[in-house]
Design an enzyme around this catalytic site. Structure first.
Site, short mmCIF file in Angstrom:
data_model
loop_
_atom_site.label_atom_id
_atom_site.label_comp_id
_atom_site.label_asym_id
_atom_site.label_seq_id
_atom_site.Cartn_x
_atom_site.Cartn_y
_atom_site.Cartn_z
N GLY A 11 42.64 130.02 118.00
CA GLY A 11 42.69 128.73 117.04
C GLY A 11 44.10 128.03 117.47
O GLY A 11 44.40 127.19 116.40
N LEU A 15 45.04 123.08 112.92
CA LEU A 15 46.18 122.59 111.79
C LEU A 15 47.11 123.87 111.87
O LEU A 15 48.48 123.87 112.17
CB LEU A 15 45.47 122.33 110.69
N GLY A 17 46.91 126.97 113.33
CA GLY A 17 47.09 127.68 114.39
C GLY A 17 48.20 127.03 115.22
O GLY A 17 49.15 127.62 115.97
N SER A 108 39.51 131.54 103.49
CA SER A 108 39.63 130.38 102.71
C SER A 108 39.66 130.30 101.37
O SER A 108 38.67 131.21 100.68
CB SER A 108 38.50 129.32 103.23
N SER A 109 40.26 129.58 100.69
CA SER A 109 40.16 129.29 99.17
C SER A 109 39.12 128.95 98.67
O SER A 109 38.44 129.05 97.44
CB SER A 109 41.31 128.59 98.73
N CYS A 110 38.12 128.37 99.48
CA CYS A 110 36.86 127.92 99.02
C CYS A 110 35.78 128.99 98.73
O CYS A 110 34.99 129.01 98.20
CB CYS A 110 36.00 127.33 100.23
N TYR A 137 30.12 127.85 104.41
CA TYR A 137 31.27 128.00 105.01
C TYR A 137 32.12 129.13 104.44
O TYR A 137 32.78 130.17 104.78
CB TYR A 137 32.09 126.79 104.84
N LYS A 141 33.59 133.04 105.79
CA LYS A 141 34.99 133.42 105.52
C LYS A 141 34.89 134.56 104.72
O LYS A 141 35.85 135.42 104.96
CB LYS A 141 35.78 132.15 105.06
N PRO A 164 45.16 130.90 102.43
CA PRO A 164 46.21 129.82 102.21
C PRO A 164 45.35 128.74 101.03
O PRO A 164 44.34 128.77 101.12
CB PRO A 164 46.32 129.18 103.52
N ASN A 166 45.11 124.76 99.94
CA ASN A 166 44.68 123.86 100.82
C ASN A 166 45.79 123.03 101.70
O ASN A 166 46.68 122.84 101.38
CB ASN A 166 44.32 122.47 100.08
N HIS A 180 39.64 116.85 105.64
CA HIS A 180 40.13 117.25 104.11
C HIS A 180 40.74 116.20 103.40
O HIS A 180 41.02 115.14 104.05
CB HIS A 180 40.88 118.29 103.97
N TRP A 203 37.18 109.51 96.78
CA TRP A 203 35.90 110.02 96.20
C TRP A 203 36.21 110.76 95.08
O TRP A 203 36.98 111.40 94.86
CB TRP A 203 35.41 111.08 97.47
N ARG A 210 44.07 120.37 92.90
CA ARG A 210 44.23 121.21 94.09
C ARG A 210 45.64 121.56 94.26
O ARG A 210 46.60 120.81 93.86
CB ARG A 210 43.82 120.55 95.43
N ASP A 270 33.03 116.04 93.34
CA ASP A 270 34.35 116.37 93.09
C ASP A 270 34.58 117.77 93.53
O ASP A 270 35.76 118.08 93.93
CB ASP A 270 34.47 116.65 91.50
#
Ligand code: GDP
Length: 331
Positions: A11, A15, A17, A108-110, A137, A141, A164, A166, A180, A203, A210, A270
């Protein structure tokens, strides 16, 4: 990992990579393999197999896999999940079979449960469902982390996982609908300024908070983790810059030079109310972020002006949502 080692950043055009490739080059790593545009299609098993057979990487940073903002996660969950599952499975399995010395997977923190205690500690992973807007997603992860741990358990592979906060910076996806929040707001504020629009619509309510980390700091933390972290279970990579979306929008407008009003569209989701990482274990090992948040925002806007500003488009969402969603790897 010495400077003559063969290192592969999976990758490398993403961003994180791209920041890793840049950092490794600056540090004098002269045997980087598979750098753009020579990277295989990670969703094609045979291409990944051929690549590992020929390039024989010794260290792998796995920063691949498409990702995007809250809207892309709502509109293209299948594409995001499938791309991440395929790319991760192919790279992890080839890394094992071709004898890679160590691999660092970026999760991912998601993936944290929506209602886990804050700041998010790795012990909370898989204790509850993730935010519904990004379940697909997030699950992919989580599977990537579990796959790394499974290879560690079954084969003794030195595969570690990092999460990581965001991330943002150059090479991000600046499309208004797919990106994002930071790159999307940079584009929206820039275009509102250029067009002389009186208001910028953000939005959601502006209340979610965050934690952000600049891609260069993520790259620095990844090198640090590759050298100093071992064991199952992920390690959080926090940047320490925590703010509400409303505060962020104000800062982005200042950096861009947009002087209009900032409004909020509460009909938009949100997502997670709060997302900050417990980076205690990383700090205890001795790592700290080094880039000032405002300076990082300004650098990101500068990159946008030079590389992404001219046309406003959201090709990934315009007609045919499933065609090519997301920017690979913008975790
Ligand atoms: P998240 O951290 O996984 O929720 O991903 P995002 O970066 O997409 O969104 C973070 C927060 O920013 C959410 O509360 C969004 O509603 C909010 N937000 C405000 N304006 C925007 C925008 O233009 N794009 C995106 N992606 N998010 C926005």
């Amino acid at each position: 990992m010495n400077r003559t080692a063969r290192v592969y950043v999976a990758g490398g055009d993403t961003l994180i990579g791209a920041a890793l490739v840049e950092r490794l080059r600056a540090d004098g790593y002269r045997n980087l393999v598979g750098t753009p545009p020579d990277e295989p299609d990670l969703t094609a098993a045979w291409q990944v197999e051929d690549f590992f057979g020929e390039a024989r990487p010794e260290y792998v940073f796995l920063a691949a896999g498409k990702s995007g903002g809250i809207r892309l996660n709502q509109t293209c969950p299948a594409d995001l999940m499938l791309h991440n599952l395929l790319a991760t499975a192919h790279v992890v399995d080839c890394a094992h079979r071709h004898g890679v010395t160590k691999l660092l997977y970026l999760a991912s923190s998601c993936s944290y449960p929506k209602h886990a205690p804050q700041p998010l500690a790795v012990e909370s992973l898989m204790t509850g469902p993730p935010e519904p807007t990004n379940t697909a997603y997030a699950t992919a992860k989580l599977a990537g982390w579990q796959l790394c741990d499974a290879y560690r358990q079954q084969y003794g592979a030195r595969f570690v996982t990092a999460i990581p906060a965001n991330a943002f910076g150059p090479h991000d996806d600046f499309s208004p609908d797919g990106g994002h929040v930071i790159p999307a707001l940079i584009r929206k504020a820039h275009e509102a300024k250029v067009r002389g629009e009186p208001a910028l619509t953000v939005w959601g309510t502006g209340r979610p908070r965050r934690e952000f980390i600049f891609a260069r700091d993520v790259a620095d933390a990844c090198l640090f983790v590759m050298r100093h972290h071992e064991g199952p279970g992920p390690i959080n990579l926090g940047g320490g810059a925590e703010l509400s979306i409303a505060e962020l929008a104000r800062l982005v407008a200042d950096v861009v030079g947009y002087r209009g009003r900032i409004g909020f569209d509460a009909a938009r989701p949100d997502g997670m109310p709060l997302k900050t990482l417990d980076s205690g274990p990383l700090r205890a090992l001795g790592w700290r972020p080094s880039v000032d948040f405002l300076a990082a925002l300004a650098e990101t806007y500068d990159w946008f002006l030079r590389h992404a500003a001219p046309v406003s488009h959201s090709p990934r969402l315009a007609g045919g949502l499933s065609a090519t969603p997301g920017k690979p790897g913008a975790i």
